[in-house]
Scaffold this motif. Structure first.
Motif, mmCIF file in Angstrom:
data_model
loop_
_atom_site.group_PDB
_atom_site.id
_atom_site.type_symbol
_atom_site.label_atom_id
_atom_site.label_comp_id
_atom_site.label_asym_id
_atom_site.label_seq_id
_atom_site.Cartn_x
_atom_site.Cartn_y
_atom_site.Cartn_z
ATOM 1 N N LEU A 66 -65.590 44.604 90.236
ATOM 2 C CA LEU A 66 -64.373 44.758 91.031
ATOM 3 C C LEU A 66 -64.654 45.549 92.300
ATOM 4 C CD1 LEU A 66 -61.715 45.629 88.303
ATOM 5 C CD2 LEU A 66 -62.289 43.393 89.264
ATOM 6 N N ARG A 253 -62.796 40.897 86.124
ATOM 7 C CA ARG A 253 -62.415 40.302 87.397
ATOM 8 C C ARG A 253 -61.221 39.368 87.221
ATOM 9 N NH1 ARG A 253 -65.189 39.322 92.240
ATOM 10 N NH2 ARG A 253 -64.569 37.414 93.327
ATOM 11 N N SER A 256 -57.938 41.247 86.338
ATOM 12 C CA SER A 256 -57.461 42.121 87.408
ATOM 13 C C SER A 256 -56.652 41.370 88.454
ATOM 14 C CB SER A 256 -58.642 42.814 88.097
ATOM 15 O OG SER A 256 -59.376 41.898 88.884
#
Length: 296
Positions: A66, A253, A256
């Motif tokens: 991230l 990822r 999120s």
């Protein structure tokens, strides 16, 4: 050649040429890659880099899954972007191919980076002359008949008939690959090429990301393409492929940024990727800086 995933138009698109007259030419130790393998483009480039055996020629800096900056970019890339683009104020994002001689970015274009790695550096012939159209066709198939319809088939905000149509396109694409793999172990030759890299990364995304939004019946139908998934498992067992699988990073990822609803297919993984992945050892002399690992 298209990249392994759809993205915003790259800001930097310079290319590595054949010799010194090109400006950027393939000098060992001149360039560096900055990647996050949790991203499809980063995974494709990392696998290609390993297949070519470029570890001692072109070092890689691995970035976190991230972004770590408040603007949605990466702190480690900010100096490169600012040196390469006057008053750059966007998020500094990978993948990046940088030039150590000038301290600037050569390219952020995944397609160009993949092609230049395969064509400009010594190693296995991953992008054979005469196979350009076939590689392009595989890239288009991956995007148009697997990735895009898989995303659409998992959307809860569209009509059921539209989702069913998208699933049909996805299944047709997998069936086409299934027939192709009935004749061979790889798509274009006896050994892996860029076409295999692009397809494998697409299958990883299908099973580790898009599956979360598909119902159980859809996942069952996807899993029925046994040659496709045997191929995916076989390549995952290849150290130059499996060692770059960052399953935790892919999940982090995805969750999120995903706004979709989880469906029953989320619990029905087609491939046990962890069983086939190879841990990536740190090279001698590697160093970690703020969760950015640089492999020399």
């Amino acid at each position: 050649m298209p990249s392994s995933s759809p993205s915003v138009a790259p800001l930097f698109r310079s290319r590595i040429g054949r010799d010194a007259r090109s400006g950027y030419h393939p000098v060992p130790h001149r360039y560096r890659l900055h990647l996050t393998p949790s991203c499809p483009d980063g995974l494709a480039i990392a696998v290609t880099h390993s297949l070519l055996g470029l570890g001692d020629t072109l070092p890689v800096t691995l970035l976190p899954a991230l972004p770590d900056a408040c603007d949605g970019g990466y702190h480690a890339l900010r100096p490169l972007y600012e040196a390469s683009h006057h008053r750059y104020d966007g998020p500094p994002s990978p993948p990046v191919l940088s030039d150590g001689w000038s301290g600037r970015i050569v390219s952020t274009d995944p397609s160009g980076i993949l092609t230049d790695l395969a064509r400009r550096f010594a190693g296995p012939d991953l992008y054979p002359r005469g196979a350009e159209a076939a590689t392009e066709a595989v890239a288009q198939l991956c995007e148009r008949t697997i990735t895009a319809p898989a995303q659409r088939a998992g959307r809860a905000d569209i009509e059921a008939a539209e989702r069913a149509g998208a699933l049909g396109v996805l299944l047709d694409g997998l069936a086409l690959i299934e027939r192709r793999l009935g004749e061979r172990e790889h798509l274009l030759g006896e050994e892996p090429t860029l076409a295999d890299v692009l397809l494998w990364v697409t299958l990883v995304q299908l099973d580790t990301v898009h599956r979360w939004h598909l119902d159980a019946a859809a996942v069952h139908r996807i899993a029925e393409h046994t040659r496709v998934w045997d191929y995916a498992r076989r390549l995952a067992g290849h150290p130059d492929f499996g060692r770059h699988l960052d399953l935790d990073g892919i999940a982090l990822r995805h969750h999120s940024r995903c706004l979709g609803e989880e469906a029953a297919g989320a619990a029905m993984q087609v491939v046990d990727w962890a069983a086939h992945a190879h841990p990536q050892p740190c090279a001698p002399g590697s160093r970690a800086v703020k969760a950015v690992h640089s492999f020399e």
